[in-house]
Motif scaffolding. Structure first.
Motif, PDB file in Angstrom:
ATOM      1  N   GLU A   9       0.737  -1.267  -0.452  1.00  0.00           N
ATOM      2  CA  GLU A   9      -0.023   0.087  -0.191  1.00  0.00           C
ATOM      3  C   GLU A   9       0.731   1.093   0.097  1.00  0.00           C
ATOM      4  O   GLU A   9       0.882   2.091  -0.335  1.00  0.00           O
ATOM      5  N   ARG A  10       2.078   1.195   0.657  1.00  0.00           N
ATOM      6  CA  ARG A  10       2.708   2.423   0.861  1.00  0.00           C
ATOM      7  C   ARG A  10       3.568   2.804  -0.412  1.00  0.00           C
ATOM      8  O   ARG A  10       3.894   3.534  -1.038  1.00  0.00           O
ATOM      9  N   ASN A  69       4.158 -15.159  -7.153  1.00  0.00           N
ATOM     10  CA  ASN A  69       2.595 -15.047  -7.954  1.00  0.00           C
ATOM     11  C   ASN A  69       2.058 -14.046  -7.748  1.00  0.00           C
ATOM     12  O   ASN A  69       1.440 -13.859  -7.060  1.00  0.00           O
ATOM     13  N   MET A  70       1.800 -13.681  -8.808  1.00  0.00           N
ATOM     14  CA  MET A  70       0.940 -11.623  -9.123  1.00  0.00           C
ATOM     15  C   MET A  70      -1.038 -12.431  -8.925  1.00  0.00           C
ATOM     16  O   MET A  70      -1.106 -11.896  -8.353  1.00  0.00           O
ATOM     17  N   ALA A  71      -0.764 -13.332  -9.260  1.00  0.00           N
ATOM     18  CA  ALA A  71      -2.366 -13.954  -8.374  1.00  0.00           C
ATOM     19  C   ALA A  71      -2.862 -14.002  -7.085  1.00  0.00           C
ATOM     20  O   ALA A  71      -3.477 -13.539  -6.213  1.00  0.00           O
ATOM     21  N   HIS A  72      -1.662 -14.598  -6.570  1.00  0.00           N
ATOM     22  CA  HIS A  72      -1.776 -14.757  -5.115  1.00  0.00           C
ATOM     23  C   HIS A  72      -1.729 -13.069  -4.879  1.00  0.00           C
ATOM     24  O   HIS A  72      -2.100 -12.672  -3.202  1.00  0.00           O
ATOM     25  N   MET A  99      -4.524 -11.843  -2.163  1.00  0.00           N
ATOM     26  CA  MET A  99      -4.221 -11.134  -0.128  1.00  0.00           C
ATOM     27  C   MET A  99      -4.189  -9.481  -0.325  1.00  0.00           C
ATOM     28  O   MET A  99      -5.193  -8.875  -0.025  1.00  0.00           O
ATOM     29  N   PHE A 100      -4.093  -9.007  -1.640  1.00  0.00           N
ATOM     30  CA  PHE A 100      -4.159  -6.873  -2.296  1.00  0.00           C
ATOM     31  C   PHE A 100      -6.257  -7.225  -1.266  1.00  0.00           C
ATOM     32  O   PHE A 100      -6.763  -6.018  -0.551  1.00  0.00           O
ATOM     33  N   LYS A 101      -6.692  -8.188  -2.378  1.00  0.00           N
ATOM     34  CA  LYS A 101      -8.423  -7.514  -1.833  1.00  0.00           C
ATOM     35  C   LYS A 101      -7.988  -7.609  -0.710  1.00  0.00           C
ATOM     36  O   LYS A 101      -9.832  -7.880  -0.215  1.00  0.00           O
ATOM     37  N   ARG A 102      -8.286  -9.073  -0.550  1.00  0.00           N
ATOM     38  CA  ARG A 102      -8.593  -9.497   0.962  1.00  0.00           C
ATOM     39  C   ARG A 102      -9.275  -8.404   2.122  1.00  0.00           C
ATOM     40  O   ARG A 102      -9.555  -8.733   2.814  1.00  0.00           O
ATOM     41  N   TYR A 103      -7.555  -7.736   2.300  1.00  0.00           N
ATOM     42  CA  TYR A 103      -7.123  -7.203   2.936  1.00  0.00           C
ATOM     43  C   TYR A 103      -7.894  -5.970   2.424  1.00  0.00           C
ATOM     44  O   TYR A 103      -7.911  -4.661   3.716  1.00  0.00           O
ATOM     45  N   ASN A 104      -7.698  -5.081   1.461  1.00  0.00           N
ATOM     46  CA  ASN A 104      -8.269  -4.130   0.988  1.00  0.00           C
ATOM     47  C   ASN A 104      -9.727  -3.874   0.208  1.00  0.00           C
ATOM     48  O   ASN A 104     -10.345  -2.990  -0.065  1.00  0.00           O
ATOM     49  N   GLU A 124      -7.956   0.094  -8.926  1.00  0.00           N
ATOM     50  CA  GLU A 124      -8.137   0.807  -7.216  1.00  0.00           C
ATOM     51  C   GLU A 124      -8.102   1.115  -6.522  1.00  0.00           C
ATOM     52  O   GLU A 124      -9.255   2.435  -5.872  1.00  0.00           O
ATOM     53  N   PHE A 125      -7.656   1.028  -5.879  1.00  0.00           N
ATOM     54  CA  PHE A 125      -6.840   1.372  -4.203  1.00  0.00           C
ATOM     55  C   PHE A 125      -6.166   2.900  -4.216  1.00  0.00           C
ATOM     56  O   PHE A 125      -6.544   3.518  -4.026  1.00  0.00           O
TER      57      PHE A 125
END
Length: 290
Positions: free
Chosen positions: A243-244, A264-267, A271-276, A282-283
């Protein structure tokens, strides 16, 4: 009973908070108000009038100058009492965003691993001292988030940490005492190691060796002490760093993913969508609209 998950749109995604003032001149709210919940912790401060805040097993009767806190994902609703004008502030905040290295020993406290933060309401409801401090902190956060002068992000972060410190120091009953303090101290070298090696492959076996524990014992010890698994903790720290980087570096998303340890970009996207709740693009887009 009707229940819904309230979506919280942060005023600034990197600060993970929203604060606003509500004014109601009308009649009191009906008793059959809809129960709702959300991941961010909610703080309520009444400036004028009376507000009842309901959770499943309690009702907090707030009047002018009083406040309460609703824990993460706690079912609740607020009800205006009488036809008197009601003015109050609401702050939604994800406290995890403010748990930097200096505050890791309070991870269990503010992540509500052992008890919900609304356990504090018994002494907050009629404690003039803590309510005065919370009122000042709310005023500072509200001013910073609305005026947005240079450095408001830094100032707001400081005020949120003041709020957390205020809760800790007024906790005369020990409700927010750190659990297993001596055990937590043993993890300090591990937490430092994770911060310094987020871009590397962090093997649980290597970390358990660093802690001078067996693989299985370290895994159980870390989760017992921190309240989350070691893998979950590393993922949280990696996404926070991502995020930073999204906000401070003109790098491709692929380079950012690699820099925080995701090959792994899919992972990484998962993970990013899971936390945000959104993709990296979009962030950034949300933040640019702030």
């Amino acid at each position: 009973m009707e229940v819904f998950q309230e979506p919280i749109e942060y005023q600034n995604p990197i600060l993970c908070l929203k604060i606003w003032q509500l004014v109601n001149d009308g009649i009191e709210y009906p008793i059959d108000w809809i129960w709702h919940f959300h991941k961010p912790v909610e703080f309520i401060l009444v400036e004028q009038g009376r507000l009842d805040v309901h959770i499943p097993d309690r009702v907090y009767h707030l009047k002018a100058g009083e406040s309460c806190v609703i824990g993460s994902s706690q079912l609740h609703f607020g009800r205006k009492i009488s036809e008197e004008k009601l003015v109050y502030h609401v702050l939604h905040v994800d406290l995890q965003a403010y748990l930097d290295s200096a505050m890791q020993m309070y991870y269990r406290v503010f992540m509500e691993i052992d008890r919900s933060l609304d356990s504090l309401n018994d002494f907050m409801e009629h404690h003039a001292g803590i309510n005065r401090e919370i009122e000042c902190i709310f005023a500072d956060i509200y001013k910073e988030m609305n005026e947005r002068t240079k450095g408001y992000e830094i100032a707001t972060s400081i005020h949120v940490k003041r709020l957390m410190l205020t809760l800790l120091r007024h906790d005369r009953r020990g409700l927010l005492e750190r659990q297993d303090t001596s055990d937590a101290q043993l993890l300090l070298p591990i937490l430092t190691y994770v911060d310094m090696h987020l871009g590397d492959k962090i093997e649980l076996q290597n970390v358990s060796d660093l802690a001078h524990m067996s693989y299985s014992y370290f895994s159980k010890f870390f989760k017992k002490t921190m309240g989350v698994s070691f893998t979950e903790y590393v993922n949280q720290k990696r996404i926070q760093k991502a995020e930073r980087l999204l906000l401070t570096e003109n790098w491709s998303i692929t380079n950012i993913a690699e820099d925080v340890g995701y090959e792994n970009m899919a992972h990484f996207y998962k993970m990013f969508k899971r936390y945000n709740g959104c993709t990296p693009k979009e962030f950034v887009s949300k933040l640019r609209k702030v």
